[in-house]
Design an enzyme around this catalytic site. Structure first.
Site, PDB file in Angstrom:
ATOM      1  N   ASP A 150      -3.361 -18.255   0.414  1.00 34.89           N
ATOM      2  CA  ASP A 150      -4.192 -18.904  -0.433  1.00 34.89           C
ATOM      3  C   ASP A 150      -5.129 -19.899   0.269  1.00 34.89           C
ATOM      4  O   ASP A 150      -6.047 -20.154   0.275  1.00 34.89           O
ATOM      5  CB  ASP A 150      -3.800 -19.573  -1.671  1.00 34.89           C
ATOM      6  CG  ASP A 150      -2.298 -20.327  -1.446  1.00 34.89           C
ATOM      7  OD1 ASP A 150      -1.698 -20.251  -0.371  1.00 34.89           O
ATOM      8  OD2 ASP A 150      -1.885 -20.670  -2.536  1.00 34.89           O
ATOM      9  N   TYR A 192       0.878  -1.124   0.039  1.00 36.19           N
ATOM     10  CA  TYR A 192       0.084   0.003   0.033  1.00 36.19           C
ATOM     11  C   TYR A 192       0.707   1.135   0.101  1.00 36.19           C
ATOM     12  O   TYR A 192       0.402   2.262  -0.432  1.00 36.19           O
ATOM     13  CB  TYR A 192      -0.834   0.062   1.234  1.00 36.19           C
ATOM     14  CG  TYR A 192      -2.050  -0.638   0.992  1.00 36.19           C
ATOM     15  CD1 TYR A 192      -2.257  -2.075   0.718  1.00 36.19           C
ATOM     16  CD2 TYR A 192      -3.386   0.124   1.278  1.00 36.19           C
ATOM     17  CE1 TYR A 192      -3.452  -2.474   0.656  1.00 36.19           C
ATOM     18  CE2 TYR A 192      -4.672  -0.476   1.486  1.00 36.19           C
ATOM     19  CZ  TYR A 192      -4.626  -2.120   0.816  1.00 36.19           C
ATOM     20  OH  TYR A 192      -5.944  -2.570   0.760  1.00 36.19           O
ATOM     21  N   LYS A 211       2.857 -15.435   2.404  1.00 31.66           N
ATOM     22  CA  LYS A 211       3.086 -16.127   1.135  1.00 31.66           C
ATOM     23  C   LYS A 211       4.450 -16.416   1.150  1.00 31.66           C
ATOM     24  O   LYS A 211       5.240 -15.931   0.149  1.00 31.66           O
ATOM     25  CB  LYS A 211       2.495 -15.315  -0.016  1.00 31.66           C
ATOM     26  CG  LYS A 211       2.613 -15.899  -1.364  1.00 31.66           C
ATOM     27  CD  LYS A 211       1.446 -17.070  -1.437  1.00 31.66           C
ATOM     28  CE  LYS A 211       1.778 -17.780  -2.649  1.00 31.66           C
ATOM     29  NZ  LYS A 211       0.655 -18.894  -3.033  1.00 31.66           N
ATOM     30  N   ASP A 242     -12.608  -8.703   4.238  1.00 32.31           N
ATOM     31  CA  ASP A 242     -13.761  -8.712   3.318  1.00 32.31           C
ATOM     32  C   ASP A 242     -14.363 -10.230   3.299  1.00 32.31           C
ATOM     33  O   ASP A 242     -15.769 -10.448   3.569  1.00 32.31           O
ATOM     34  CB  ASP A 242     -13.522  -8.302   2.102  1.00 32.31           C
ATOM     35  CG  ASP A 242     -13.924  -6.811   2.001  1.00 32.31           C
ATOM     36  OD1 ASP A 242     -13.653  -5.881   2.626  1.00 32.31           O
ATOM     37  OD2 ASP A 242     -14.390  -6.174   0.751  1.00 32.31           O
ATOM     38  N   ASP A 289      -6.474  -6.686   3.928  1.00 33.88           N
ATOM     39  CA  ASP A 289      -7.619  -6.027   3.528  1.00 33.88           C
ATOM     40  C   ASP A 289      -8.530  -7.189   2.749  1.00 33.88           C
ATOM     41  O   ASP A 289      -9.754  -7.140   2.886  1.00 33.88           O
ATOM     42  CB  ASP A 289      -7.150  -5.237   2.445  1.00 33.88           C
ATOM     43  CG  ASP A 289      -8.062  -4.551   1.612  1.00 33.88           C
ATOM     44  OD1 ASP A 289      -9.172  -4.128   2.099  1.00 33.88           O
ATOM     45  OD2 ASP A 289      -8.119  -4.520   0.173  1.00 33.88           O
TER      46      ASP A 289
END
Ligand code: IPM
Ligand code: MG
Length: 354
Positions: A219, A141, A186, A247, A243
Site C-alpha cells: 500500500d 494467480y 504485505k 499498471d 500486476d
C-alpha cells in the site's frame, strides 16, 4: 543469426500492434543480416472460437520449440461472462507456466518529450527510470480456487525456492543499474509476504551485499510510486502486486500503450508482450499505440537473442519518433493530430532505415 520467433497476436488490438512489431523484427533482420522465422499461431479468445481452447496444443508446441515468443494481447467481452466455461486468460497463465517464465520485467522510463503527457507533474517525473520484476508463475494467480453458492476462495502460496529465484533475477538486474532493490510485500498481514521478506533478506545479505535493499508494504509502495518515483531502481514483488503496481507505474510514462515486458525463465527463451490488454473498445480501428509491442521486440532481441546493438537501435528509433512529435491518440493532446497504428509503425521503420 538464425532465430525462430513464435508470433501469437491474440485478440482485440493484439493483431494490429503485433503487425507493427513484426515489421520491426523483419526490418532488423534485413538490416543486420539475420534470418528470423516468424510462424504465427492462434491464441486467446480467437483460439477458443476456433477450437475451444485458448492455448491449443499446436500453439503451445510452437512456442516451446521457438527461441522466443511475441504476444499481442488476449481477452474481450465476448469471452468474459462470469459463467464462461473457459477464458482467454487461462491460456495466458498456462503459457507462462509451461514456458517457465517466472520473471516478468517491466521497465518504466519517461521520455523527455512526454513529461507533460502524464497526469503527474513534470518535476516528479523527470529522470524516472525503474524496472519492475514481477513474479509471474506463482502466488494467488495459480493457487487452488473454490466456488460454492455462498463462498469463493483463491489460495495464495509461495515456496522458498520461488522467492529465491525471483529475488536473484531482480538483484542481478539491480547490479547492472543503480544497485537499489525495493522488495514489495504485505508482511504486516500475509504469511506468504512474511516468507517473502525473510527469504529476500537472507538471499540479499548472503549473495548481494553490494545491493541496497529496502522493504516496502504494497500500500505504501503504491503511494511512493507516484510521490517519489525517481527513487525506485529495481522493484521486486509477487504476482498480483506486480500486476497492479505496473499498471499504476505505466502512468509515469504517460500511457499504458508505451510499456513493453519480457518474461524470462532460466534459459534464454522468453515471452514478450506489451503490458496493455486487448482494448476491445478501440480494436479494429487502427488507432492503438504500437510502441509497447515494438519495444517488446527490443527486449526480445536483447534477452533471448543476445542482440544488444539491435535492441538499442529499436529503442532509439521509437525514442526518435516520439521526440519528433508523433503521437498516437492515447498520447495526443486535445486537438492535436493523432497518428494511426500503421503510421506510428512506419515512422519507426523509417528511423531504422528500412
Ligand atoms: C498482465 C495482464 C494479465 C495479468 C491478464 C490479462 C491475465 O493484466 O499481463 O498484466 O493479470 O497477468
Ligand atoms: Mg495487468
Amino acid at each position: 543469426m538464425k532465430a525462430r520467433i513464435a508470433v501469437i497476436a491474440g485478440d482485440g488490438i493484439g493483431p494490429e500492434v503485433t503487425a507493427e512489431a513484426v515489421g520491426v523484427l523483419r526490418a532488423v533482420a534485413q538490416r543486420h543480416g539475420h534470418e528470423f522465422e516468424l510462424p504465427e499461431a492462434a491464441f486467446g479468445g480467437i483460439a477458443i472460437d476456433q477450437c475451444g481452447d485458448p492455448l491449443p496444443q499446436a500453439t503451445l508446441e510452437l512456442c516451446l520449440a521457438a527461441d522466443a515468443v511475441l504476444l499481442g494481447a488476449i481477452g474481450g467481452p465476448k469471452w468474459s461472462a462470469p459463467t464462461a466455461p473457459v477464458r482467454p486468460e487461462q491460456g495466458l497463465l498456462r503459457l507462462r507456466r509451461e514456458l517457465g517464465v517466472y520473471a516478468n520485467l517491466r521497465p518504466v522510463s519517461v521520455h523527455p518529450a512526454l513529461l507533460d503527457a502524464s497526469t503527474l507533474k513534470r518535476e516528479i517525473l523527470e529522470g524516472v527510470d525503474l524496472v519492475f520484476v514481477r513474479e509471474l508463475t506463482g502466488g494467488i494467480y495459480f493457487g487452488a480456487k473454490t466456488r460454492s453458492s455462498t463462498e469463493a476462495t483463491d489460495l495464495c502460496s509461495y515456496t522458498v525456492a520461488e522467492v529465491e529465484r525471483i529475488v536473484r533475477v531482480a538483484a542481478r538486474l539491480a547490479r547492472t543499474r543503480r544497485r537499489k532493490l525495493a522488495s514489495i510485500d504485505k508482511a504486516n498481514v500475509l504469511e506468504t509476504s512474511r516468507l517473502w521478506r525473510e527469504v529476500t533478506e537472507r538471499v540479499m545479505r548472503a549473495e548481494f551485499p553490494d545491493v541496497q535493499l529496502e522493504h516496502l508494504l504494497v500500500d505504501s509502495a503504491a503511494m511512493h510510486l507516484i510521490r517519489r518515483p525517481r527513487d525506485f531502481d529495481v522493484a521486486v514483488t509477487e504476482n498480483m502486486f506486480g500486476d497492479i503496481l505496473t499498471d499504476e507505474a505505466s502512468m509515469l510514462a504517460g500511457s499504458l500503450g508505451l510499456l513493453p515486458s519480457a518474461s524470462l525463465g532460466d534459459g534464454r527463451r522468453g515471452l514478450y508482450e506489451p503490458i496493455h490488454g486487448s482494448a476491445p473498445d478501440i480494436a479494429g480501428k487502427g488507432v492503438a499505440n504500437p510502441f509497447g509491442a515494438i519495444l517488446s521486440t527490443a527486449l526480445l532481441l536483447r534477452h533471448s537473442l543476445g542482440l544488444e546493438a539491435e535492441a538499442l537501435a529499436v529503442e532509439a528509433a521509437v525514442s526518435a519518433v516520439i521526440a519528433a512529435g508523433l503521437r498516437t491518440p492515447d498520447l495526443a493532446a486535445h486537438g492535436e493530430r493523432a497518428a494511426s497504428t500503421r503510421e506510428a509503425g512506419a515512422a519507426v521503420l523509417g528511423q531504422l532505415g528500412a
